[in-house]
Design a protein around this motif. Structure first.
Motif, PDB file in Angstrom:
ATOM      1  N   PRO A 349       7.251   2.250  -2.647  1.00  0.00           N
ATOM      2  CA  PRO A 349       8.246   1.256  -3.106  1.00  0.00           C
ATOM      3  C   PRO A 349       9.462   1.475  -3.663  1.00  0.00           C
ATOM      4  CG  PRO A 349       5.805   1.772  -3.984  1.00  0.00           C
ATOM      5  CD  PRO A 349       6.318   2.766  -3.271  1.00  0.00           C
ATOM      6  N   ASP A 350      10.344   0.504  -3.502  1.00  0.00           N
ATOM      7  CA  ASP A 350      11.615   0.566  -3.930  1.00  0.00           C
ATOM      8  C   ASP A 350      11.673   0.360  -5.549  1.00  0.00           C
ATOM      9  OD1 ASP A 350      14.550   1.080  -3.435  1.00  0.00           O
ATOM     10  OD2 ASP A 350      14.641  -1.105  -3.381  1.00  0.00           O
ATOM     11  N   ARG A 351      11.311   1.130  -6.172  1.00  0.00           N
ATOM     12  CA  ARG A 351      11.497   0.903  -7.782  1.00  0.00           C
ATOM     13  C   ARG A 351      11.470   2.425  -8.401  1.00  0.00           C
ATOM     14  NH1 ARG A 351       5.445   1.342  -8.253  1.00  0.00           N
ATOM     15  NH2 ARG A 351       4.462  -0.077  -6.867  1.00  0.00           N
ATOM     16  N   ASP A 352      11.615   2.364  -9.614  1.00  0.00           N
ATOM     17  CA  ASP A 352      11.803   3.666 -10.329  1.00  0.00           C
ATOM     18  C   ASP A 352      10.443   4.362 -10.474  1.00  0.00           C
ATOM     19  OD1 ASP A 352      12.641   5.590 -11.860  1.00  0.00           O
ATOM     20  OD2 ASP A 352      13.677   4.593 -13.438  1.00  0.00           O
ATOM     21  N   ARG A 353       9.600   3.711 -11.551  1.00  0.00           N
ATOM     22  CA  ARG A 353       8.398   4.572 -11.797  1.00  0.00           C
ATOM     23  C   ARG A 353       7.475   4.488 -10.557  1.00  0.00           C
ATOM     24  NH1 ARG A 353       3.551   3.556 -13.571  1.00  0.00           N
ATOM     25  NH2 ARG A 353       4.069   1.296 -13.691  1.00  0.00           N
ATOM     26  N   GLY A 354       6.866   5.608 -10.224  1.00  0.00           N
ATOM     27  CA  GLY A 354       5.925   5.500  -9.189  1.00  0.00           C
ATOM     28  C   GLY A 354       6.699   5.388  -7.736  1.00  0.00           C
ATOM     29  N   GLY A 355       7.693   5.346  -7.666  1.00  0.00           N
ATOM     30  CA  GLY A 355       8.585   4.566  -6.375  1.00  0.00           C
ATOM     31  C   GLY A 355       9.735   5.619  -5.847  1.00  0.00           C
ATOM     32  N   TRP A 356      10.516   5.049  -5.065  1.00  0.00           N
ATOM     33  CA  TRP A 356      11.517   5.891  -4.366  1.00  0.00           C
ATOM     34  C   TRP A 356      12.480   6.574  -5.443  1.00  0.00           C
ATOM     35  CZ3 TRP A 356      14.297   8.523  -1.926  1.00  0.00           C
ATOM     36  CH2 TRP A 356      15.613   8.426  -1.764  1.00  0.00           C
ATOM     37  N   LEU A 357      12.737   6.080  -6.536  1.00  0.00           N
ATOM     38  CA  LEU A 357      13.911   6.840  -7.391  1.00  0.00           C
ATOM     39  C   LEU A 357      13.152   7.883  -8.016  1.00  0.00           C
ATOM     40  CD1 LEU A 357      15.728   3.757  -9.146  1.00  0.00           C
ATOM     41  CD2 LEU A 357      16.413   5.059  -7.153  1.00  0.00           C
ATOM     42  N   GLU A 358      12.024   7.813  -8.457  1.00  0.00           N
ATOM     43  CA  GLU A 358      11.389   8.936  -8.984  1.00  0.00           C
ATOM     44  C   GLU A 358      11.138  10.113  -7.866  1.00  0.00           C
ATOM     45  OE1 GLU A 358       7.092  10.096 -11.285  1.00  0.00           O
ATOM     46  OE2 GLU A 358       7.724   8.026 -10.658  1.00  0.00           O
ATOM     47  N   GLY A 377      15.885   5.056   4.719  1.00  0.00           N
ATOM     48  CA  GLY A 377      16.092   3.782   5.252  1.00  0.00           C
ATOM     49  C   GLY A 377      16.461   2.831   4.145  1.00  0.00           C
ATOM     50  N   THR A 378      16.984   1.694   4.423  1.00  0.00           N
ATOM     51  CA  THR A 378      17.027   0.827   3.365  1.00  0.00           C
ATOM     52  C   THR A 378      15.731   0.173   2.939  1.00  0.00           C
ATOM     53  OG1 THR A 378      17.396  -0.905   5.111  1.00  0.00           O
ATOM     54  CG2 THR A 378      19.459  -0.107   4.009  1.00  0.00           C
ATOM     55  N   ALA A 379      15.881  -0.423   1.589  1.00  0.00           N
ATOM     56  CA  ALA A 379      14.525  -1.293   1.273  1.00  0.00           C
ATOM     57  C   ALA A 379      14.167  -2.681   2.107  1.00  0.00           C
ATOM     58  CB  ALA A 379      14.563  -1.569  -0.108  1.00  0.00           C
ATOM     59  N   VAL A 380      13.170  -2.587   2.656  1.00  0.00           N
ATOM     60  CA  VAL A 380      12.618  -3.663   3.453  1.00  0.00           C
ATOM     61  C   VAL A 380      11.353  -4.301   3.008  1.00  0.00           C
ATOM     62  CG1 VAL A 380      14.311  -3.298   5.396  1.00  0.00           C
ATOM     63  CG2 VAL A 380      11.594  -2.325   5.322  1.00  0.00           C
ATOM     64  N   ALA A 381      10.931  -5.580   3.448  1.00  0.00           N
ATOM     65  CA  ALA A 381       9.783  -5.917   3.623  1.00  0.00           C
ATOM     66  C   ALA A 381       8.627  -5.191   4.218  1.00  0.00           C
ATOM     67  CB  ALA A 381       9.451  -7.515   3.918  1.00  0.00           C
ATOM     68  N   VAL A 382       7.233  -5.332   3.801  1.00  0.00           N
ATOM     69  CA  VAL A 382       6.588  -4.424   4.620  1.00  0.00           C
ATOM     70  C   VAL A 382       6.471  -4.589   5.946  1.00  0.00           C
ATOM     71  CG1 VAL A 382       4.006  -4.005   4.581  1.00  0.00           C
ATOM     72  CG2 VAL A 382       5.204  -4.192   2.394  1.00  0.00           C
ATOM     73  N   ALA A 383       6.551  -6.011   6.427  1.00  0.00           N
ATOM     74  CA  ALA A 383       6.648  -6.480   7.600  1.00  0.00           C
ATOM     75  C   ALA A 383       7.747  -5.732   8.488  1.00  0.00           C
ATOM     76  CB  ALA A 383       6.507  -7.775   8.010  1.00  0.00           C
ATOM     77  N   GLU A 384       8.646  -5.298   8.117  1.00  0.00           N
ATOM     78  CA  GLU A 384       9.771  -4.586   8.560  1.00  0.00           C
ATOM     79  C   GLU A 384      10.200  -3.380   8.246  1.00  0.00           C
ATOM     80  OE1 GLU A 384      12.851  -7.171   6.536  1.00  0.00           O
ATOM     81  OE2 GLU A 384      12.324  -9.103   7.842  1.00  0.00           O
ATOM     82  N   LEU A 385       9.029  -2.599   8.174  1.00  0.00           N
ATOM     83  CA  LEU A 385       9.136  -1.122   7.872  1.00  0.00           C
ATOM     84  C   LEU A 385       9.699  -0.178   9.014  1.00  0.00           C
ATOM     85  CD1 LEU A 385       6.168  -0.340   5.779  1.00  0.00           C
ATOM     86  CD2 LEU A 385       8.483  -0.097   4.979  1.00  0.00           C
ATOM     87  N   HIS A 386       9.637  -0.849  10.326  1.00  0.00           N
ATOM     88  CA  HIS A 386       9.884  -0.214  11.541  1.00  0.00           C
ATOM     89  C   HIS A 386      11.449  -0.112  11.374  1.00  0.00           C
ATOM     90  CE1 HIS A 386      10.016  -4.184  12.368  1.00  0.00           C
ATOM     91  NE2 HIS A 386      10.775  -4.173  13.377  1.00  0.00           N
ATOM     92  N   GLN A 387      11.945  -1.156  10.736  1.00  0.00           N
ATOM     93  CA  GLN A 387      13.503  -0.976  10.753  1.00  0.00           C
ATOM     94  C   GLN A 387      14.094  -0.108   9.843  1.00  0.00           C
ATOM     95  OE1 GLN A 387      14.932  -5.009   9.571  1.00  0.00           O
ATOM     96  NE2 GLN A 387      13.902  -6.193  11.328  1.00  0.00           N
ATOM     97  N   SER A 388      13.121  -0.010   8.815  1.00  0.00           N
ATOM     98  CA  SER A 388      13.648   1.319   7.739  1.00  0.00           C
ATOM     99  C   SER A 388      13.532   2.661   8.505  1.00  0.00           C
ATOM    100  CB  SER A 388      12.991   0.820   6.438  1.00  0.00           C
ATOM    101  OG  SER A 388      13.477   1.979   5.405  1.00  0.00           O
ATOM    102  N   ARG A 389      12.295   2.787   8.968  1.00  0.00           N
ATOM    103  CA  ARG A 389      12.072   3.920   9.860  1.00  0.00           C
ATOM    104  C   ARG A 389      13.461   4.380  10.922  1.00  0.00           C
ATOM    105  NH1 ARG A 389       7.522   4.502  14.866  1.00  0.00           N
ATOM    106  NH2 ARG A 389       8.414   6.943  15.571  1.00  0.00           N
TER     107      ARG A 389
END
Length: 517
Positions: A349-358, A377-389
């Motif tokens: 997840p694109d958040r601090d606690r328990g996510g990307w920043l941590e 990759g950039t933060a995206v909706a779950v349906a667009e994870l292939h783009q972040s990949r």
């Protein structure tokens, strides 16, 4: 999973009392500590502990914030827990309010709650199939044998199970269970005493005396099967135990080893299944929605992290496996991890606690040699994870060139270099390097030892600033001016034309990227 009411019942009325519980109480996912004057980051199902929140206005605000963010419950101590304004705020916000008995230590409560959550459903069929419940029951049985609280840990000091006994404990044990593994400072103390060296060689119980910092004595026994060290058992004891009891403790190790092998086989199967579902998410095909539901991926922006071991690392499989284990052990709720080809991927997840920043902080400080290539990759909706990949993979290709020295490269920080990289690839395919005067300058540099191409590139990068351009080439400004004069005498080139300057810069950039890519 346990809902709030079941959790209160599991921990017990001596510590907790339900004050406000919605008609359909939420299931509890994790424990969050809320300090005074701080707004916690909460996700659905979090149990928020109002540590040191004694002000009624702060408590009411905390309850409302937690209700808005989908927390399962807020835990407060009296007298604020019984205040009418706070109970009304809980009822309005739809969040459960639980009173913590005044004498209860917060650290002990976190420990007990996580113990209850870890044991959720252990008597059900699914727990029997995974072996998790058996490990906890086995820890209770071993605790009876040694007459002391026990933890069962894997070979990486990760806590797999622990006994329900709490009559003898210390901060090291509490921290171990709260963090689900032995903290680094605790591990360092036991290493300094040679505990792990003895574990790696022997099979009998090892007594570790009390330490000056208040750490109580330990009785430790290795868990082996066929010569392989599977893990260890740690018992907190008041003092040196009798030889008979130490032997009885060690005699339980083969039984625990069989259970650990069973647990590991099931865990490996579950990991493979999870990895397959993550692959479906990253591919972005029709199966992503089913995979997201099965993996319980929160409906919030996520990032894809691509990790590749450099060629100098030798056989990469062992390194990837070590990284896999480290990532899935380390940060908050376990990141979703999979392998595709030679690349390791994590979805967080694109958040601090328990996510990307941590995780970013942990990856930046993680000491591994040789250093892996890590791109995000950039933060995206779950349906667009292939783009972040795709973005992460493209950035890995840039890291391979050595142009970036950062431990962790993020797509948003280096988009301009990716523009140049794509442009260079397209320009090379189009054969633009053969157009115009650059071929003549290139040949002159090759045969006469001049540096006209580098001079022209510096001039184009710093138009009207010969001092800066000469500084880039590490020559005197007069030398730079002389080179430019000779260059324009050698080829017919109109540097006053902005289109000519743009075309030359594109050619030179494409050539530079092609040479170093």
């Amino acid at each position: 999973m346990l809902d709030v009411r079941a959790l209160v019942d599991r921990v017990g009325p001596t510590l907790l009392r339900a004050v406000v519980v919605p008609e359909s109480p939420a299931c509890v996912g994790d424990v969050v500590i809320a300090e005074p004057d701080q707004h916690p980051t909460v996700v659905d199902g979090d149990l928020v502990l109002g540590v040191a929140v004694a002000d009624r206005e702060q408590a009411a605000a905390l309850v409302r914030i937690c209700g808005d963010q989908g927390a399962a419950a807020v835990l407060l101590k009296p007298p604020v827990s019984a205040d009418e304004r706070i109970t009304a705020a809980a009822e309005e916000s739809g969040v459960a309010l639980v009173e913590v008995r005044p004498e209860t230590a917060w650290a002990q409560l976190v420990w007990l709650i996580r113990a209850a959550l870890a044991r959720t459903g252990i008597d059900e069929a699914d727990a029997r199939s995974t072996g998790v419940g058996d490990l906890f029951r086995l820890a209770d049985a071993v605790a009876d044998v040694v007459d002391a609280p026990v933890t069962i840990e894997d070979a990486h000091s990760q806590v797999l199970a622990y006994s329900a006994r709490q009559d003898l404990t210390d901060p090291a044990r509490v921290s171990t269970i709260m963090g689900r593994r032995q903290p680094d400072d605790v591990l360092a103390k036991f290493r300094a005493r040679g505990t792990f060296r003895k574990l790696s060689k022997g099979s009998s119980a090892i007594f570790v005396p009390a330490q000056q910092d208040g750490t109580l004595p330990r009785l430790v026994v290795p868990i082996r099967m066929g010569g392989e060290l599977l893990g260890s058992m740690w018992a907190v004891v008041p003092d040196q135990v009798s030889e008979e009891r130490a032997t009885a403790f060690a005699d339980t190790a083969p039984l625990v080893a069989l259970q650990l092998l069973r647990w590991r086989a099931v865990a490996d199967a579950e990991r493979r299944h999870s990895a397959e579902q993550v692959r479906l998410l990253l591919e972005g095909g029709e199966g992503w929605r089913v995979a997201a539901n099965e993996l319980a991926v929160p409906n919030e922006p996520h990032r894809v992290i691509a990790i590749e071991m450099p060629a100098s690392a030798g056989p990469a499989e062992g390194h990837r496996l070590a990284l896999w284990e480290w990532i899935t052990r380390g940060i908050g709720r376990r990141p979703l991890v999979t392998e595709i080809g030679a690349m390791l991927y994590a979805v967080v997840p694109d958040r601090d606690r328990g996510g990307w920043l941590e995780l970013r902080t942990a990856l930046a400080s993680h000491d591994m040699s040789p250093r892996p290539l890590i791109a995000v990759g950039t933060a995206v909706a779950v349906a667009e994870l292939h783009q972040s990949r795709s973005q992460a993979e493209e950035l890995v290709s840039l890291l391979r060139t050595g142009r970036l020295q950062e431990r962790v490269a993020v797509y948003e920080d280096y988009w301009h270099l990716l523009v140049l990289s794509r442009m260079a690839g397209a320009a090379t395919d189009a054969g633009i390097g053969s157009l115009g005067p650059l071929a003549l300058l290139r040949e002159h540099d090759r045969t006469q030892g001049t540096e006209y191409l580098a001079t022209l590139r510096a001039w184009l990068r710093h138009p009207g600033d010969p001092r800066q351009a000469s500084r880039e080439l590490r020559v005197h400004p007069n030398t730079f001016r002389y080179r430019m004069k000779r260059l324009t005498q050698l080829v017919d080139i109109d540097l006053d034309d902005p289109d000519v300057r743009s075309a030359l810069l594109v050619q030179l950039l494409a050539e530079s990227w092609a040479q170093h890519g």
